[in-house]
Design a protein around this motif. Structure first.
Motif, PDB file in Angstrom:
ATOM      1  N   HIS A 180      13.634   5.326  65.824  1.00 51.92           N
ATOM      2  CA  HIS A 180      14.194   5.405  64.477  1.00 51.92           C
ATOM      3  C   HIS A 180      13.393   6.382  63.644  1.00 51.92           C
ATOM      4  O   HIS A 180      12.176   6.480  63.794  1.00 51.92           O
ATOM      5  N   GLU A 181      14.124   7.042  62.766  1.00 49.56           N
ATOM      6  CA  GLU A 181      13.473   7.926  61.811  1.00 49.56           C
ATOM      7  C   GLU A 181      12.339   7.177  61.118  1.00 49.56           C
ATOM      8  O   GLU A 181      12.512   6.026  60.718  1.00 49.56           O
ATOM      9  N   ASP A 182      11.202   7.775  61.038  1.00 46.23           N
ATOM     10  CA  ASP A 182      10.069   7.258  60.267  1.00 46.23           C
ATOM     11  C   ASP A 182       9.287   6.122  60.931  1.00 46.23           C
ATOM     12  O   ASP A 182       8.335   5.615  60.356  1.00 46.23           O
ATOM     13  N   GLU A 183       9.689   5.686  62.128  1.00 51.21           N
ATOM     14  CA  GLU A 183       8.874   4.624  62.746  1.00 51.21           C
ATOM     15  C   GLU A 183       7.628   5.236  63.400  1.00 51.21           C
ATOM     16  O   GLU A 183       7.587   6.428  63.714  1.00 51.21           O
ATOM     17  N   MET A 184       6.617   4.398  63.586  1.00 42.86           N
ATOM     18  CA  MET A 184       5.384   4.882  64.196  1.00 42.86           C
ATOM     19  C   MET A 184       5.625   5.137  65.681  1.00 42.86           C
ATOM     20  O   MET A 184       6.147   4.261  66.377  1.00 42.86           O
TER      21      MET A 184
END
Ligand code: PEP
Ligand code: MG
Length: 575
Positions: A218-222
């Motif tokens: 997902h966008e922005d996950e670590m």
């Protein structure tokens, strides 16, 4: 749940950061009708999206550090100009009103009309601008469709961003590098594609051939990227993240240990001195070369001076860059390769020369010999710079003796012209050939009779010998530096150089890979040029090697045709 995406590691190191997804694919735009009362709102929505896109571009431009020599800002300026153009905005608004349709559809129709005008132009430069229109408009479409993933990177916290993209061009990577990315993975691209080479040069962990890198992430996950193994991990818990942070610390410690070798000479156990040079992509990399203790620049890829801009750098600009680099190399040799545009080094400026098969077309010296306006200013700039330090000129993609003669004649004519103008230059400027086409390796004796040095370009030599596209992840398994045909061509080139007393170096990626260091030493290579990040590792192997002992193993390895046995011999050589 943890997700692991597997690809090919192309630039080692562990990166931890927030995922940023970039898909260059066309956004799907559909038409829908709007009631008359909503038209004004739709136009306001369109204007806001245009403004947001321009704002994004301005903010990216601000983050390009001052003094970036390739005039990178002009690439962004071109896109800004496209968005500021009245035709695009007024035309789109007109369509929204008359057709009573959504802004996305109107923008698409207007863009298609603009692209058609560009395409119909006779001027090849202008007709190639259609890509810029597509890119600039796609940024607005993403905003309108609320799919804004387009290189819009806000500070990603301490750990930065890891880019997940379908593909990245070298020019895009330069821009992203200035935004401090931690690493990247792409779906397409090979281990010796230019983007991968640039990643190694800039020490950015990277993997290619990662299938749909956005799936399951997902966008922005670590996420964590292991650039050596080519693995991207998502959905990790705190304990796993802590493990990878410890690994990053261990890598830092390892680099610090290696730094202790920096000022030691690269001498084998039996006393043979090896020259370790750096491959430089961007002029500012000269600093990294010095940090790694390289004794000179074995390859400066001048293509990067031509990227991300709308006009070619003139003689004066090139001269300034070369002269500044010479100042920073502090007496070390500066090997400037003449323009090698085309194929894996596409440059928007000259895209009209791409041809049906760019790798076999008008690339490198072929383009330069055809376009005197491109070649002469470069030769003049290189010769003038040679008055200020030890410069060598290296010519890519030479295939036959006629080309060699033509280049030498042009160098002579340029010298005569400069002498008439009273300009200073090194009258003995060494002129060398990249040996990167099998024909050149096979004819190395006749090349050696006319040239001052060779540099083996294994990236292309392997590609052309094995008919394996270096950019294509699908055939990556066939791209084999150990193929007997490749080894024979390298050996032949080294022998031709030795017979004619012409120094032979290697600047292809094979020279910076420690798996091959001993093999190359045993074959007789004494000058290695590689990304600065690889120099100390290679130096360590050199200092632990005894060339006298290597010969026997290397002879056995060269007689071997079975790939498995060959790999075993290599293991023996390396233990
Ligand atoms: C090569 O082909 O090995 C080389 C060093 O040149 P480039 O990678 O720039 O094509
Ligand atoms: Mg090459």
């Amino acid at each position: 749940m943890a997700v692991a995406l597997l690809g090919i590691g192309v630039s080692k190191g562990t990166a931890i950061g927030r995922a940023r997804i970039i898909q260059h694919g066309q956004v799907e735009v559909l038409e829908y009708a709007l009631p008359a009362r909503l038209i004004d709102d739709e136009i306001a929505r369109f204007r806001a999206a245009m403004e947001a896109a321009k704002q994004q571009l301005r903010s990216i431009r601000e983050r390009v550090p001052a003094g970036t020599p390739q005039d990178i800002a002009s690439f962004i300026d071109t896109h800004l100009l496209m968005l500021e153009d009245h035709t695009l905005s007024a035309g789109t608004e007109e369509i929204i009103r008359t057709r009573q349709c959504n802004a996305e559809w109107a923008l698409k129709l207007q863009k298609d009309a603009v692209v058609r005008v560009f395409e119909s132009m006779d001027d090849p430069y202008l007709s190639s601008r259609r890509d810029d229109v597509e890119h600039a408009v796609s940024r607005v479409l993403h905003i309108l469709l609320d799919q804004d993933r387009h290189q819009h990177l806000e500070a990603g916290g301490e750990e930065g961003h890891i880019i997940l993209a379908d593909e990245l061009s070298p020019a895009e990577l330069v821009l992203l590098h200035h935004q401090n990315i931690a690493g990247f993975v792409t779906e397409r691209g090979g281990a010796v594609s230019h983007t991968a080479i640039l990643a190694r040069s800039l020490a950015i962990p990277a993997a290619v051939g990662v299938p749909r890198p956005d799936l399951g992430v997902h966008e922005d996950e670590m996420v964590v990227l292991d650039g050596a193994q080519g693995v991207l991990l998502a959905g990790l818990g705190e304990a796993d993240l802590a493990y990878y942070r410890r690994r990053q610390q261990a890598e830092r410690r390892h680099r610090n240990e290696l730094r202790k070798l920096r000022d030691l000479p690269a001498v084998t156990r039996d006393g043979v001195t090896i020259d370790l040079h750096a491959n430089v992509e961007l002029p500012e990399d000269v600093a990294a070369m010095r940090r790694a203790g390289a004794t000179g620049v074995g390859l400066f890829r001048t293509e990067f001076l031509f990227m991300n801009r709308s006009t070619a750098p003139d003689e004066e600009e090139q001269f300034d860059v070369y002269r500044q680099m010479l100042r920073k190399t502090r007496g070390g040799a500066l090997t400037i390769r003449t323009l090698d545009l085309g194929a894996d080094k596409p440059v928007g400026l000259f895209s009209e020369f791409a041809g049906p098969n760019p790798a076999l077309g008008l690339r490198g010296v072929r383009l330069c010999l055809k376009e005197a306006d491109l070649f002469t200013p470069q030769l003049r700039a290189i010769l003038r710079a040679s008055a200020f330090g030890p410069v060598r000129v290296l010519v890519p993609m030479l295939t036959n003796l006629a080309e060699v003669q033509q280049v030498l004649q042009l160098v002579d004519e340029t010298k005569q012209a400069l002498a008439r103008e009273g300009q200073r230059f090194d009258a003995k400027l060494p002129v060398g050939a990249m040996i990167e086409v099998p024909a050149a390796a096979l004819c190395a004796d006749s090349f050696a009779a006319r040239l001052d040095f060779f540099s083996i370009g294994t990236n292309d030599l392997i590609q052309y010998t094995l008919a394996t596209d270096r950019m294509d992840e699908e055939v990556n398994h066939l791209y084999d530096p150990l193929h007997p045909a490749v080894l024979q061509l390298i050996q032949r080139t080294l022998r031709a150089g030795a017979r004619a007393r012409v120094p032979v170096g290697m600047c292809g990626e094979m020279a910076g890979d420690t798996r091959y260091t001993r093999l190359l030493l045993g074959l007789g290579l004494r000058e290695f040029s590689m990304p600065p990040s690889a120099i100390l590792e290679v130096k360590r192997v050199i200092m632990q090697s005894d060339i006298g002992e290597l010969h026997r193993h290397v002879r056995r390895l060269l007689r071997c045709t079975d790939p498995e046995q060959l790999a075993q011999h290599l293991d023996q050589l390396n233990t």
